[in-house]
Design a protein around this motif. Sequence first.
Motif, PDB file in Angstrom:
ATOM      1  N   MET B  40      -9.531   0.746   4.723  1.00  0.00           N
ATOM      2  CA  MET B  40      -8.891  -0.232   3.842  1.00  0.00           C
ATOM      3  C   MET B  40      -7.514  -0.581   4.388  1.00  0.00           C
ATOM      4  N   PRO B  41      -7.471  -1.257   5.532  1.00  0.00           N
ATOM      5  CA  PRO B  41      -6.157  -1.576   6.102  1.00  0.00           C
ATOM      6  C   PRO B  41      -5.320  -2.441   5.158  1.00  0.00           C
ATOM      7  N   GLY B  42      -4.058  -2.067   5.011  1.00  0.00           N
ATOM      8  CA  GLY B  42      -3.162  -2.815   4.135  1.00  0.00           C
ATOM      9  C   GLY B  42      -3.004  -2.184   2.762  1.00  0.00           C
ATOM     10  N   VAL B  43      -3.706  -1.067   2.529  1.00  0.00           N
ATOM     11  CA  VAL B  43      -3.627  -0.414   1.220  1.00  0.00           C
ATOM     12  C   VAL B  43      -2.900   0.919   1.379  1.00  0.00           C
ATOM     13  N   ASP B  44      -2.016   1.227   0.421  1.00  0.00           N
ATOM     14  CA  ASP B  44      -1.413   2.559   0.402  1.00  0.00           C
ATOM     15  C   ASP B  44      -1.692   3.186  -0.958  1.00  0.00           C
ATOM     16  N   GLU B  45      -1.113   4.374  -1.172  1.00  0.00           N
ATOM     17  CA  GLU B  45      -1.431   5.107  -2.402  1.00  0.00           C
ATOM     18  C   GLU B  45      -1.054   4.333  -3.674  1.00  0.00           C
ATOM     19  N   ASN B  46      -0.070   3.458  -3.577  1.00  0.00           N
ATOM     20  CA  ASN B  46       0.343   2.706  -4.760  1.00  0.00           C
ATOM     21  C   ASN B  46      -0.626   1.588  -5.126  1.00  0.00           C
ATOM     22  N   GLY B  47      -1.342   1.119  -4.133  1.00  0.00           N
ATOM     23  CA  GLY B  47      -2.258   0.005  -4.388  1.00  0.00           C
ATOM     24  C   GLY B  47      -3.681   0.449  -4.645  1.00  0.00           C
ATOM     25  N   LEU B  48      -3.875   1.755  -4.661  1.00  0.00           N
ATOM     26  CA  LEU B  48      -5.236   2.273  -4.779  1.00  0.00           C
ATOM     27  C   LEU B  48      -5.561   2.667  -6.211  1.00  0.00           C
ATOM     28  N   ASP B  49      -6.722   2.278  -6.634  1.00  0.00           N
ATOM     29  CA  ASP B  49      -7.140   2.568  -7.991  1.00  0.00           C
ATOM     30  C   ASP B  49      -8.576   3.099  -7.931  1.00  0.00           C
ATOM     31  N   ILE B  50      -8.713   4.384  -8.225  1.00  0.00           N
ATOM     32  CA  ILE B  50     -10.054   4.979  -8.181  1.00  0.00           C
ATOM     33  C   ILE B  50     -10.400   5.429  -9.591  1.00  0.00           C
ATOM     34  N   THR B  51     -11.510   4.940 -10.095  1.00  0.00           N
ATOM     35  CA  THR B  51     -11.880   5.314 -11.449  1.00  0.00           C
ATOM     36  C   THR B  51     -13.287   5.889 -11.480  1.00  0.00           C
ATOM     37  N   VAL B  52     -13.445   6.860 -12.355  1.00  0.00           N
ATOM     38  CA  VAL B  52     -14.787   7.403 -12.591  1.00  0.00           C
ATOM     39  C   VAL B  52     -15.063   7.209 -14.073  1.00  0.00           C
ATOM     40  N   ASP B  53     -16.024   6.373 -14.352  1.00  0.00           N
ATOM     41  CA  ASP B  53     -16.399   6.117 -15.737  1.00  0.00           C
ATOM     42  C   ASP B  53     -17.820   6.660 -15.883  1.00  0.00           C
ATOM     43  N   LYS B  54     -17.920   7.741 -16.597  1.00  0.00           N
ATOM     44  CA  LYS B  54     -19.183   8.480 -16.655  1.00  0.00           C
ATOM     45  C   LYS B  54     -19.631   8.798 -15.235  1.00  0.00           C
ATOM     46  N   ARG B  55     -20.663   8.137 -14.742  1.00  0.00           N
ATOM     47  CA  ARG B  55     -21.109   8.442 -13.380  1.00  0.00           C
ATOM     48  C   ARG B  55     -20.777   7.318 -12.403  1.00  0.00           C
ATOM     49  N   ASP B  56     -20.029   6.314 -12.861  1.00  0.00           N
ATOM     50  CA  ASP B  56     -19.725   5.192 -11.984  1.00  0.00           C
ATOM     51  C   ASP B  56     -18.377   5.386 -11.297  1.00  0.00           C
ATOM     52  N   LEU B  57     -18.421   5.400  -9.996  1.00  0.00           N
ATOM     53  CA  LEU B  57     -17.204   5.554  -9.213  1.00  0.00           C
ATOM     54  C   LEU B  57     -16.824   4.180  -8.653  1.00  0.00           C
ATOM     55  N   THR B  58     -15.596   3.748  -8.954  1.00  0.00           N
ATOM     56  CA  THR B  58     -15.154   2.460  -8.428  1.00  0.00           C
ATOM     57  C   THR B  58     -13.876   2.657  -7.615  1.00  0.00           C
ATOM     58  N   ILE B  59     -13.899   2.071  -6.447  1.00  0.00           N
ATOM     59  CA  ILE B  59     -12.731   2.137  -5.575  1.00  0.00           C
ATOM     60  C   ILE B  59     -12.148   0.727  -5.522  1.00  0.00           C
ATOM     61  N   TYR B  60     -10.870   0.608  -5.835  1.00  0.00           N
ATOM     62  CA  TYR B  60     -10.222  -0.696  -5.775  1.00  0.00           C
ATOM     63  C   TYR B  60      -8.922  -0.552  -5.003  1.00  0.00           C
ATOM     64  N   GLY B  61      -8.754  -1.366  -4.003  1.00  0.00           N
ATOM     65  CA  GLY B  61      -7.533  -1.296  -3.202  1.00  0.00           C
ATOM     66  C   GLY B  61      -6.825  -2.631  -3.223  1.00  0.00           C
ATOM     67  N   LYS B  62      -5.566  -2.590  -3.639  1.00  0.00           N
ATOM     68  CA  LYS B  62      -4.796  -3.829  -3.729  1.00  0.00           C
ATOM     69  C   LYS B  62      -3.965  -4.006  -2.462  1.00  0.00           C
ATOM     70  N   VAL B  63      -4.076  -5.178  -1.875  1.00  0.00           N
ATOM     71  CA  VAL B  63      -3.317  -5.465  -0.656  1.00  0.00           C
ATOM     72  C   VAL B  63      -2.181  -6.412  -1.017  1.00  0.00           C
ATOM     73  N   GLU B  64      -0.966  -5.997  -0.687  1.00  0.00           N
ATOM     74  CA  GLU B  64       0.171  -6.892  -0.920  1.00  0.00           C
ATOM     75  C   GLU B  64       0.226  -7.851   0.267  1.00  0.00           C
ATOM     76  N   ALA B  65       0.261  -9.121  -0.027  1.00  0.00           N
ATOM     77  CA  ALA B  65       0.297 -10.112   1.047  1.00  0.00           C
ATOM     78  C   ALA B  65       1.533  -9.881   1.897  1.00  0.00           C
ATOM     79  N   GLU B  66       1.332  -9.791   3.179  1.00  0.00           N
ATOM     80  CA  GLU B  66       2.463  -9.518   4.055  1.00  0.00           C
ATOM     81  C   GLU B  66       2.867 -10.728   4.881  1.00  0.00           C
ATOM     82  N   ILE B  67       2.172 -11.820   4.680  1.00  0.00           N
ATOM     83  CA  ILE B  67       2.527 -13.006   5.447  1.00  0.00           C
ATOM     84  C   ILE B  67       3.549 -13.818   4.644  1.00  0.00           C
TER      85      ILE B  67
END
Lengths: 162, 128
Positions: B40-67
């Motif tokens: 996930m290039p462009g993502v750091d620990e602050n932009g990462l959102d990992i959730t487990v809802d019952k058995r559903d694992l979702t990985i979400y990585g927010k990229v701050e526009a650098e341009i």
Amino acid sequence: MTIKHLFPVSKKDVAQKGEEHPIMSLRREMDSMFDTFFRGFGFEPVEGAFPAFNPKIDVTDTEKDIRVYAELPGIDEKDIDVSMSKDSLTIRGEKKEESETKDKDYHRIERSYGSFSRTIHLPVEVDTDKIDAQLKKGVLTITLPKSVKAVEDTKKIQVKVE
Amino acid sequence: MKELQEKTQDKAEHTRERRLYTPAVDIIERKDDILLIADMPGVDENGLDITVDKRDLTIYGKVEAEIPANHTLVSSEYGIGDYQRAFTLSDAVDTEKIQATIKNGVLRLVLPKADAAMARKIPVTAGV
């Protein structure tokens, strides 16, 4: 060296041409020719079942500088080599495979590994002493300030109305 | 692999007007856990959102526009956008003990196997 290396343009490259600017496709073709040329010299890993890692690159331009962004996830700065020669910038490196796990069983492999080399031809002269490269969050940003001459040579053309 | 199955993405709408990319992942089963590695290039620990809802694992990585705004994009092979990928975990994964680390834009998620799922040797005692 397989037969496809003898042809500088792969089918994939041809297929992409319809969508992009002719200059871009030319640039891509040049890059592909360079990549093909260097492949015979061992810069690329032995081709196997896994596609070799090839970083994606974005380039931006302003009046003062050119910035090159390369996605290099999981690569340490010590494994990245950036060099500048005359009018082209080369980024080389290696993305290393996980090796710490012994008792392992792969279920899905989508990420790619291996050595890479990308060369970007710059359209203007840059001040090679002031090039800055920074690696942050797996993205390498290279800032290449345009040389004083290149900036001065830029002429604004007046558009007249008849 | 029954412990970790990819979930077909639901068509949830995002409030952020961003492109959404599917990160490339490696899934490696080890003796006591399952290791998931995502680029996930462009993502750091602050932009990462990992959730487990019952058995559903979702990985979400927010990229701050650098341009920066005054820059013109002259060549683009990757677009700026966020990352998302979802998986369904089986009971064999202990969701309480999932660990995540991110370094150089690579996420490593360790999913420990639940005790019940671990192979166990059953002692057999001789009958009287």
